[in-house]
Scaffold this active site. Sequence first.
Site, PDB file in Angstrom:
ATOM      1  N   LEU A   1       0.839  -1.198   0.000  1.00  0.00           N
ATOM      2  CA  LEU A   1       0.000   0.000   0.000  1.00  0.00           C
ATOM      3  C   LEU A   1       0.872   1.246   0.000  1.00  0.00           C
ATOM      4  O   LEU A   1       1.684   1.442   0.901  1.00  0.00           O
ATOM      5  CB  LEU A   1      -0.922   0.005   1.223  1.00  0.00           C
ATOM      6  CG  LEU A   1      -1.724  -1.283   1.460  1.00  0.00           C
ATOM      7  CD1 LEU A   1      -2.675  -1.094   2.633  1.00  0.00           C
ATOM      8  CD2 LEU A   1      -2.486  -1.685   0.201  1.00  0.00           C
TER       9      LEU A   1
ATOM     10  N   ARG B   1       2.431  14.631   6.463  1.00  0.00           N
ATOM     11  CA  ARG B   1       3.361  15.068   7.519  1.00  0.00           C
ATOM     12  C   ARG B   1       4.815  15.142   7.071  1.00  0.00           C
ATOM     13  O   ARG B   1       5.652  15.680   7.772  1.00  0.00           O
ATOM     14  CB  ARG B   1       3.216  14.142   8.745  1.00  0.00           C
ATOM     15  CG  ARG B   1       1.952  14.418   9.526  1.00  0.00           C
ATOM     16  CD  ARG B   1       1.642  13.301  10.488  1.00  0.00           C
ATOM     17  NE  ARG B   1       1.181  12.103   9.790  1.00  0.00           N
ATOM     18  CZ  ARG B   1       0.956  10.933  10.377  1.00  0.00           C
ATOM     19  NH1 ARG B   1       1.183  10.791  11.675  1.00  0.00           N
ATOM     20  NH2 ARG B   1       0.529   9.895   9.685  1.00  0.00           N
TER      21      ARG B   1
ATOM     22  N   GLN C   1      -5.250   3.884  -6.877  1.00  0.00           N
ATOM     23  CA  GLN C   1      -6.373   4.197  -5.999  1.00  0.00           C
ATOM     24  C   GLN C   1      -6.596   5.703  -6.135  1.00  0.00           C
ATOM     25  O   GLN C   1      -5.819   6.491  -5.619  1.00  0.00           O
ATOM     26  CB  GLN C   1      -6.015   3.816  -4.546  1.00  0.00           C
ATOM     27  CG  GLN C   1      -7.149   4.015  -3.572  1.00  0.00           C
ATOM     28  CD  GLN C   1      -6.687   3.941  -2.121  1.00  0.00           C
ATOM     29  OE1 GLN C   1      -5.531   4.194  -1.794  1.00  0.00           O
ATOM     30  NE2 GLN C   1      -7.611   3.607  -1.229  1.00  0.00           N
TER      31      GLN C   1
ATOM     32  N   GLY D   1      -8.980   4.695   2.499  1.00  0.00           N
ATOM     33  CA  GLY D   1      -8.582   3.787   3.578  1.00  0.00           C
ATOM     34  C   GLY D   1      -7.818   2.569   3.086  1.00  0.00           C
ATOM     35  O   GLY D   1      -7.805   2.266   1.891  1.00  0.00           O
TER      36      GLY D   1
ATOM     37  N   GLY E   1      -3.038   0.875  15.518  1.00  0.00           N
ATOM     38  CA  GLY E   1      -4.183   0.028  15.832  1.00  0.00           C
ATOM     39  C   GLY E   1      -3.787  -0.934  16.957  1.00  0.00           C
ATOM     40  O   GLY E   1      -2.660  -1.411  16.988  1.00  0.00           O
TER      41      GLY E   1
ATOM     42  N   GLU F   1      -8.613   0.891  15.902  1.00  0.00           N
ATOM     43  CA  GLU F   1      -7.762   2.038  15.583  1.00  0.00           C
ATOM     44  C   GLU F   1      -7.740   3.033  16.739  1.00  0.00           C
ATOM     45  O   GLU F   1      -8.719   3.142  17.493  1.00  0.00           O
ATOM     46  CB  GLU F   1      -8.276   2.731  14.311  1.00  0.00           C
ATOM     47  CG  GLU F   1      -8.132   1.890  13.062  1.00  0.00           C
ATOM     48  CD  GLU F   1      -6.702   1.422  12.837  1.00  0.00           C
ATOM     49  OE1 GLU F   1      -5.803   2.262  12.758  1.00  0.00           O
ATOM     50  OE2 GLU F   1      -6.496   0.190  12.766  1.00  0.00           O
TER      51      GLU F   1
ATOM     52  N   LYS G   1      38.513  13.326 -16.092  1.00  0.00           N
ATOM     53  CA  LYS G   1      37.129  13.257 -16.573  1.00  0.00           C
ATOM     54  C   LYS G   1      37.081  12.537 -17.899  1.00  0.00           C
ATOM     55  O   LYS G   1      37.874  12.843 -18.787  1.00  0.00           O
ATOM     56  CB  LYS G   1      36.565  14.662 -16.743  1.00  0.00           C
ATOM     57  CG  LYS G   1      35.092  14.654 -17.122  1.00  0.00           C
ATOM     58  CD  LYS G   1      34.692  15.802 -18.021  1.00  0.00           C
ATOM     59  CE  LYS G   1      35.112  15.586 -19.444  1.00  0.00           C
ATOM     60  NZ  LYS G   1      34.578  16.563 -20.387  1.00  0.00           N
TER      61      LYS G   1
ATOM     62  N   ASN H   1      40.815  20.565 -23.501  1.00  0.00           N
ATOM     63  CA  ASN H   1      39.848  19.761 -24.257  1.00  0.00           C
ATOM     64  C   ASN H   1      38.730  20.588 -24.856  1.00  0.00           C
ATOM     65  O   ASN H   1      37.890  20.064 -25.566  1.00  0.00           O
ATOM     66  CB  ASN H   1      39.249  18.673 -23.353  1.00  0.00           C
ATOM     67  CG  ASN H   1      38.530  19.253 -22.154  1.00  0.00           C
ATOM     68  OD1 ASN H   1      38.855  20.352 -21.696  1.00  0.00           O
ATOM     69  ND2 ASN H   1      37.579  18.520 -21.632  1.00  0.00           N
ATOM     70  N   TYR H   2      38.709  21.876 -24.600  1.00  0.00           N
ATOM     71  CA  TYR H   2      37.533  22.671 -24.954  1.00  0.00           C
ATOM     72  C   TYR H   2      37.965  23.967 -25.619  1.00  0.00           C
ATOM     73  O   TYR H   2      38.796  24.698 -25.083  1.00  0.00           O
ATOM     74  CB  TYR H   2      36.758  22.965 -23.658  1.00  0.00           C
ATOM     75  CG  TYR H   2      35.442  23.669 -23.837  1.00  0.00           C
ATOM     76  CD1 TYR H   2      34.492  23.219 -24.755  1.00  0.00           C
ATOM     77  CD2 TYR H   2      35.128  24.775 -23.046  1.00  0.00           C
ATOM     78  CE1 TYR H   2      33.279  23.860 -24.881  1.00  0.00           C
ATOM     79  CE2 TYR H   2      33.908  25.419 -23.171  1.00  0.00           C
ATOM     80  CZ  TYR H   2      32.984  24.959 -24.087  1.00  0.00           C
ATOM     81  OH  TYR H   2      31.770  25.597 -24.214  1.00  0.00           O
TER      82      TYR H   2
HETATM   83  C1  UD1 Z   1      -2.519   1.505   9.763  1.00  0.00           C
HETATM   84  C2  UD1 Z   1      -3.443   0.490  10.430  1.00  0.00           C
HETATM   85  C3  UD1 Z   1      -3.072   0.416  11.920  1.00  0.00           C
HETATM   86  C4  UD1 Z   1      -1.621   0.025  12.068  1.00  0.00           C
HETATM   87  C5  UD1 Z   1      -0.717   0.976  11.267  1.00  0.00           C
HETATM   88  C6  UD1 Z   1       0.703   0.430  11.239  1.00  0.00           C
HETATM   89  C7  UD1 Z   1      -5.574   0.575   9.281  1.00  0.00           C
HETATM   90  C8  UD1 Z   1      -6.958   1.055   9.296  1.00  0.00           C
HETATM   91  N1  UD1 Z   1      -4.816   0.909  10.286  1.00  0.00           N
HETATM   92  O1  UD1 Z   1      -2.770   2.756  10.349  1.00  0.00           O
HETATM   93  O2  UD1 Z   1      -3.894  -0.535  12.569  1.00  0.00           O
HETATM   94  O3  UD1 Z   1      -1.239   0.037  13.418  1.00  0.00           O
HETATM   95  O4  UD1 Z   1      -1.154   1.095   9.914  1.00  0.00           O
HETATM   96  O5  UD1 Z   1       1.583   1.333  10.653  1.00  0.00           O
HETATM   97  O6  UD1 Z   1      -5.198  -0.131   8.356  1.00  0.00           O
HETATM   98  N2  UD1 Z   1      -2.854   3.818   2.242  1.00  0.00           N
HETATM   99  C9  UD1 Z   1      -3.314   3.725   0.947  1.00  0.00           C
HETATM  100  N3  UD1 Z   1      -4.580   4.147   0.666  1.00  0.00           N
HETATM  101  C10 UD1 Z   1      -5.394   4.658   1.620  1.00  0.00           C
HETATM  102  C11 UD1 Z   1      -4.908   4.755   2.925  1.00  0.00           C
HETATM  103  C12 UD1 Z   1      -3.636   4.317   3.214  1.00  0.00           C
HETATM  104  O7  UD1 Z   1      -2.620   3.250   0.056  1.00  0.00           O
HETATM  105  O8  UD1 Z   1      -6.525   5.016   1.276  1.00  0.00           O
HETATM  106  C13 UD1 Z   1      -1.487   3.361   2.531  1.00  0.00           C
HETATM  107  C14 UD1 Z   1      -0.584   4.452   3.002  1.00  0.00           C
HETATM  108  O9  UD1 Z   1       0.116   5.043   1.910  1.00  0.00           O
HETATM  109  C15 UD1 Z   1       0.353   3.726   3.932  1.00  0.00           C
HETATM  110  C16 UD1 Z   1      -0.482   2.565   4.449  1.00  0.00           C
HETATM  111  O10 UD1 Z   1      -1.551   2.417   3.577  1.00  0.00           O
HETATM  112  O11 UD1 Z   1       1.477   3.204   3.250  1.00  0.00           O
HETATM  113  C17 UD1 Z   1      -0.981   2.794   5.870  1.00  0.00           C
HETATM  114  O12 UD1 Z   1      -1.836   3.913   5.879  1.00  0.00           O
HETATM  115  P1  UD1 Z   1      -1.844   4.943   7.053  1.00  0.00           P
HETATM  116  O13 UD1 Z   1      -2.847   5.971   6.768  1.00  0.00           O
HETATM  117  O14 UD1 Z   1      -0.460   5.380   7.357  1.00  0.00           O
HETATM  118  O15 UD1 Z   1      -2.397   3.998   8.219  1.00  0.00           O
HETATM  119  P2  UD1 Z   1      -2.222   4.178   9.769  1.00  0.00           P
HETATM  120  O16 UD1 Z   1      -3.158   5.214  10.253  1.00  0.00           O
HETATM  121  O17 UD1 Z   1      -0.801   4.344  10.075  1.00  0.00           O
END
Ligand code: UD1
Length: 459
Positions: free
Chosen positions: A7, A14, A72, A77, A138, A153, A349, A384-385
């Site tokens: 993902l 941040r 996506q 999420g 989580g 969460e 070079k 060279n130039y």
């Molecule tokens: C998530 C977990 C949490 C866990 C934590 C560990 C969920 C709901 N929560 O929280 O339980 O402790 O990771 O680090 O899964 N991403 C997408 N598409 C989205 C949202 C997120 O690709 O719509 C990707 C983000 O780029 C990231 C990863 O998913 O690489 C995690 O997403 P993030 O929003 O950081 O989740 P956390 O709140 O950290």
Amino acid sequence: MNMAIILAAGQGTRMKSRKPKVLHSVCGKPMLKHVIDTVKKAGLDSCVVVVGHGGDEVKEAISEPGTVFVTQEQQLGTGHAVMMAESLLPPEGTVAVLCGDTPLIREETLRAFFRFHEQNANCVSVMSAVVDQPYGYGRMIKSADGNLTGIVEEKDASEEEKAIREINGGIYCFEAGALSGYLSRLTAQNAQGEYYLTDIIGMAAAEGKKMGSFTVKDQEEIMGVNNRVQLARAEAVMRKRIGEEWMLRGVTLIDPANVYIEADVEIGMDTVIYPGVILTGKTRIGEGCLVGHNSRIQDSRIDDFVTIQSSTIIESTVGEKTSVGPYAYLRPGSRLGKEVKIGDFVEVKNASIGDGSKASHLSYVGDADVGEHVNIGCGVVFVNYDGIRKFRTTVEDHAFIGSNSNLVAPVVVESYGYVAAGTTVTMRVPGGALAVGRAKERLIAGWGERKMKKKENES
Ligand code: UD1
Ligand code: CA
């Protein structure tokens, strides 16, 4: 068939960056690339990356054979992100899900986790860690007899749940056949209005499915990088690991905390590395080399028994037993043979320098083909130039280029040719010939003495 879904669609707000979060580097390699490489090393060769924010940039930066990207469009999420890969899910086997912002996960840990999942024939396995500061993660909810019943969460957790210190590391294994069914049942009814991947755990538990949590000993491994402070922390952890790996393979690091070795660098046994050294990109260093303080070597190949002192070497090759520096600068395309000496304040070079040749001090060797056993004196400039175009110079074997000479390209000094100090060479120097080109010297008797005496009388 086994597959990994990574993902990487989140914005990474941040980080305060124009660059997608997963492209920020740890020890010279984008975080996402670390995760992909580790997943592959752990034995999963089919990898789907879910991209969204800066997706095109991510795809361009990470072009990997065997890696498929799905987009996506809206980040709804982690559960929604996995849905984007649904059409690619294998009918059976294991699907691992990881996050692109956890670059510290180790190959051995992943392998052990996959084994745990398969040996227990789990429907779902979750990697967890017990941490001192669970805030933001989580929480792993377990029944009195220790069975995993759900993940809550931070934003949805009760005070009691917030006190739980076992957290979800964000790395999962799912039985492929069951995953689609669960994905289709996810809803966004929670504090963040998102489709949580973690809700699957509660569903599977309610159905009495076999689940397990795999707790990592080293909590650093699942550390997510969300801002630049965490990025620096991840860098420090990775740097320490890389340094220790090379030390255990026989490389001496005089001061490991002060050496910067990127992830893809390779170093041979008995090489000694002094403080302040930076080794980057695809650099390969042979055995028994000495890399002195404050040297920087990028994308270069250094053969065995080479000595490098306080020098910068970029996209170049250095042959066996050659010595470079102090304060030499090898720019892209420098190819040094064996037992060559490139001394202080020499810049090279796009030039090859044959075995046993020397440029010991203060020279510029650009766009040149220098043969073997050539001596390039102090202050020689390969011109060279001409202000418009660049030209090459050839210096054949055993030629001698006297100090403070200019070789105006295109020009050739044939083998055993001899250029007298201070000569500006514009014509081909035939084999064995001498080229002298300087203003004729005159001697005026007593001139110096008269001048100095006059100065003394005036004061
Ligand atoms: C998530 C977990 C949490 C866990 C934590 C560990 C969920 C709901 N929560 O929280 O339980 O402790 O990771 O680090 O899964 N991403 C997408 N598409 C989205 C949202 C997120 O690709 O719509 C990707 C983000 O780029 C990231 C990863 O998913 O690489 C995690 O997403 P993030 O929003 O950081 O989740 P956390 O709140 O950290
Ligand atoms: Ca995160």
